[in-house]
Design a protein around this motif. Structure first.
Motif, PDB file in Angstrom:
ATOM      1  N   THR A  95     -11.614  12.312   8.041  1.00 14.97           N
ATOM      2  CA  THR A  95     -10.429  12.071   7.424  1.00 14.97           C
ATOM      3  C   THR A  95      -9.275  12.057   8.438  1.00 14.97           C
ATOM      4  O   THR A  95      -8.778  13.108   8.710  1.00 14.97           O
ATOM      5  N   TRP A  96      -8.799  10.822   8.948  1.00 16.26           N
ATOM      6  CA  TRP A  96      -7.697  10.593   9.813  1.00 16.26           C
ATOM      7  C   TRP A  96      -6.726   9.909   8.639  1.00 16.26           C
ATOM      8  O   TRP A  96      -6.773   8.957   8.129  1.00 16.26           O
ATOM      9  N   LEU A  97      -5.501  10.544   8.947  1.00  9.99           N
ATOM     10  CA  LEU A  97      -4.499   9.931   7.988  1.00  9.99           C
ATOM     11  C   LEU A  97      -3.485   8.926   8.932  1.00  9.99           C
ATOM     12  O   LEU A  97      -3.477   9.034  10.060  1.00  9.99           O
ATOM     13  N   THR A  98      -3.004   7.950   7.878  1.00  9.87           N
ATOM     14  CA  THR A  98      -2.154   6.895   8.535  1.00  9.87           C
ATOM     15  C   THR A  98      -0.488   7.516   8.131  1.00  9.87           C
ATOM     16  O   THR A  98      -0.350   8.335   7.193  1.00  9.87           O
ATOM     17  N   ALA A  99       0.259   7.037   8.815  1.00 10.55           N
ATOM     18  CA  ALA A  99       1.730   6.943   8.320  1.00 10.55           C
ATOM     19  C   ALA A  99       2.108   6.594   6.822  1.00 10.55           C
ATOM     20  O   ALA A  99       2.686   7.330   6.151  1.00 10.55           O
ATOM     21  N   GLY A 100       1.174   5.578   6.240  1.00 10.24           N
ATOM     22  CA  GLY A 100       1.240   5.011   5.033  1.00 10.24           C
ATOM     23  C   GLY A 100       0.624   6.006   4.051  1.00 10.24           C
ATOM     24  O   GLY A 100       1.121   6.142   2.831  1.00 10.24           O
ATOM     25  N   ASP A 101      -0.239   7.016   4.693  1.00 11.01           N
ATOM     26  CA  ASP A 101      -0.749   8.166   3.674  1.00 11.01           C
ATOM     27  C   ASP A 101       0.310   9.284   3.443  1.00 11.01           C
ATOM     28  O   ASP A 101       0.170   9.780   2.311  1.00 11.01           O
ATOM     29  N   ALA A 102       1.010   9.455   4.391  1.00  7.23           N
ATOM     30  CA  ALA A 102       1.774  10.728   4.512  1.00  7.23           C
ATOM     31  C   ALA A 102       3.427  10.449   4.006  1.00  7.23           C
ATOM     32  O   ALA A 102       4.089  11.267   3.501  1.00  7.23           O
ATOM     33  N   MET A 103       3.701   8.980   4.138  1.00  5.60           N
ATOM     34  CA  MET A 103       5.162   8.779   4.016  1.00  5.60           C
ATOM     35  C   MET A 103       5.500   8.883   2.524  1.00  5.60           C
ATOM     36  O   MET A 103       4.790   8.938   1.437  1.00  5.60           O
ATOM     37  N   THR A 104       6.953   8.918   2.390  1.00  4.41           N
ATOM     38  CA  THR A 104       7.704   9.138   1.097  1.00  4.41           C
ATOM     39  C   THR A 104       7.810   7.637   0.376  1.00  4.41           C
ATOM     40  O   THR A 104       8.229   7.058   1.270  1.00  4.41           O
ATOM     41  N   MET A 111      26.014   4.194  12.603  1.00  2.00           N
ATOM     42  CA  MET A 111      24.372   4.124  12.611  1.00  2.00           C
ATOM     43  C   MET A 111      23.762   4.033  14.184  1.00  2.00           C
ATOM     44  O   MET A 111      24.529   3.625  15.070  1.00  2.00           O
ATOM     45  N   SER A 112      22.883   4.469  14.085  1.00  2.00           N
ATOM     46  CA  SER A 112      21.748   4.269  15.291  1.00  2.00           C
ATOM     47  C   SER A 112      21.097   3.022  15.197  1.00  2.00           C
ATOM     48  O   SER A 112      20.371   2.730  14.029  1.00  2.00           O
ATOM     49  N   ALA A 113      21.083   2.128  16.205  1.00  2.00           N
ATOM     50  CA  ALA A 113      20.485   1.004  16.067  1.00  2.00           C
ATOM     51  C   ALA A 113      20.170   0.581  17.452  1.00  2.00           C
ATOM     52  O   ALA A 113      20.646   0.955  18.519  1.00  2.00           O
ATOM     53  N   PRO A 114      19.050  -0.199  17.660  1.00  2.00           N
ATOM     54  CA  PRO A 114      18.131  -0.434  16.573  1.00  2.00           C
ATOM     55  C   PRO A 114      17.086   0.730  15.992  1.00  2.00           C
ATOM     56  O   PRO A 114      17.312   1.590  16.819  1.00  2.00           O
ATOM     57  N   ALA A 115      16.594   0.577  15.063  1.00  2.00           N
ATOM     58  CA  ALA A 115      15.963   1.554  14.331  1.00  2.00           C
ATOM     59  C   ALA A 115      14.470   1.734  14.970  1.00  2.00           C
ATOM     60  O   ALA A 115      13.935   0.742  15.210  1.00  2.00           O
ATOM     61  N   LEU A 116      13.941   2.896  15.372  1.00  2.00           N
ATOM     62  CA  LEU A 116      12.620   3.105  15.591  1.00  2.00           C
ATOM     63  C   LEU A 116      11.981   2.914  14.208  1.00  2.00           C
ATOM     64  O   LEU A 116      12.176   3.863  13.277  1.00  2.00           O
ATOM     65  N   THR A 117      10.935   2.395  14.286  1.00  2.00           N
ATOM     66  CA  THR A 117       9.891   2.185  13.037  1.00  2.00           C
ATOM     67  C   THR A 117       8.488   2.109  13.375  1.00  2.00           C
ATOM     68  O   THR A 117       8.118   2.194  14.521  1.00  2.00           O
ATOM     69  N   ILE A 118       7.768   2.450  12.235  1.00  2.00           N
ATOM     70  CA  ILE A 118       6.275   2.552  12.603  1.00  2.00           C
ATOM     71  C   ILE A 118       5.559   1.687  11.365  1.00  2.00           C
ATOM     72  O   ILE A 118       6.075   1.646  10.280  1.00  2.00           O
ATOM     73  N   HIS A 119       4.486   1.048  11.737  1.00  2.00           N
ATOM     74  CA  HIS A 119       3.534   0.543  10.783  1.00  2.00           C
ATOM     75  C   HIS A 119       2.950   1.414   9.924  1.00  2.00           C
ATOM     76  O   HIS A 119       2.494   2.491  10.421  1.00  2.00           O
ATOM     77  N   TYR A 120       2.660   1.065   8.867  1.00  2.00           N
ATOM     78  CA  TYR A 120       2.167   1.916   7.666  1.00  2.00           C
ATOM     79  C   TYR A 120       0.524   2.368   8.015  1.00  2.00           C
ATOM     80  O   TYR A 120       0.011   3.211   7.369  1.00  2.00           O
ATOM     81  N   GLU A 121      -0.024   1.500   8.765  1.00  2.00           N
ATOM     82  CA  GLU A 121      -1.421   1.754   9.257  1.00  2.00           C
ATOM     83  C   GLU A 121      -1.526   2.728  10.666  1.00  2.00           C
ATOM     84  O   GLU A 121      -2.689   2.927  10.981  1.00  2.00           O
ATOM     85  N   ALA A 122      -0.562   2.916  10.981  1.00  2.00           N
ATOM     86  CA  ALA A 122      -0.328   3.645  12.378  1.00  2.00           C
ATOM     87  C   ALA A 122      -0.719   5.165  12.023  1.00  2.00           C
ATOM     88  O   ALA A 122      -0.705   5.575  11.205  1.00  2.00           O
ATOM     89  N   ASP A 123      -1.608   5.568  12.904  1.00  2.00           N
ATOM     90  CA  ASP A 123      -2.323   6.992  13.021  1.00  2.00           C
ATOM     91  C   ASP A 123      -0.993   7.955  12.804  1.00  2.00           C
ATOM     92  O   ASP A 123       0.010   7.844  13.533  1.00  2.00           O
ATOM     93  N   LEU A 124      -1.388   9.012  11.856  1.00  2.00           N
ATOM     94  CA  LEU A 124      -0.430   9.950  11.801  1.00  2.00           C
ATOM     95  C   LEU A 124      -0.006  10.678  12.928  1.00  2.00           C
ATOM     96  O   LEU A 124       1.127  10.998  13.331  1.00  2.00           O
TER      97      LEU A 124
END
Length: 139
Positions: free
Chosen positions: A74-83, A10-23
């Protein structure tokens, strides 16, 4: 071939993003780090989804904003677009089990979580290919 575990590749540490971050921020992070997926975290740092390049592309096309429209908000966030449905493995999962999961769900990567559900890494098809090449090269 010996038994390998996710922790071995695995690749560690994982890069992550907050759900409210701008897309746009998420898209830039994917591009600048040359990765195809980002685990999305909530305020407590827990996994709530995964954002892929495909998710960004689909969301961007579906909600195109006219840059000349002063009323456009209409500005999307990571949370709007994520699976939202996210499959995970632990560092102690065998690589064979991780590959079976990826094949069964037709996905290219899995967040690696610890006992508390915190994301500690990512395992992707590229990590698996590197293992295969390494093993085949040693024969």
């Amino acid at each position: 071939m010996p038994t390998y575990f996710v922790r071995d590749i695995m690749s560690a540490p994982a890069l992550t993003i907050h759900y409210e971050a701008d897309l746009d921020e998420a898209a830039a992070m994917l591009e600048s780090n040359q990765i195809r997926r980002l685990p999305v975290l909530d305020d407590e740092g827990q996994l709530v989804g995964i954002l892929t390049q495909g998710d960004v592309r689909v969301a961007s096309m579906a909600t195109a904003v006219d840059p000349y429209d002063a009323a456009a908000t209409t500005w999307l966030t990571a949370g709007d677009a994520m699976t939202h449905r996210t499959f995970t493995v632990t560092a102690d999962t065998s690589v064979v089990e991780a590959v079976k999961m990826m094949l069964a769900h037709k996905i290219g990567g899995l967040p690696v979580v610890d006992d508390t559900g915190a994301v500690i890494g990512m395992v992707t098809e590229t990590d698996i290919f590197r293992l295969v090449v390494r093993e085949w090269s040693e024969e």
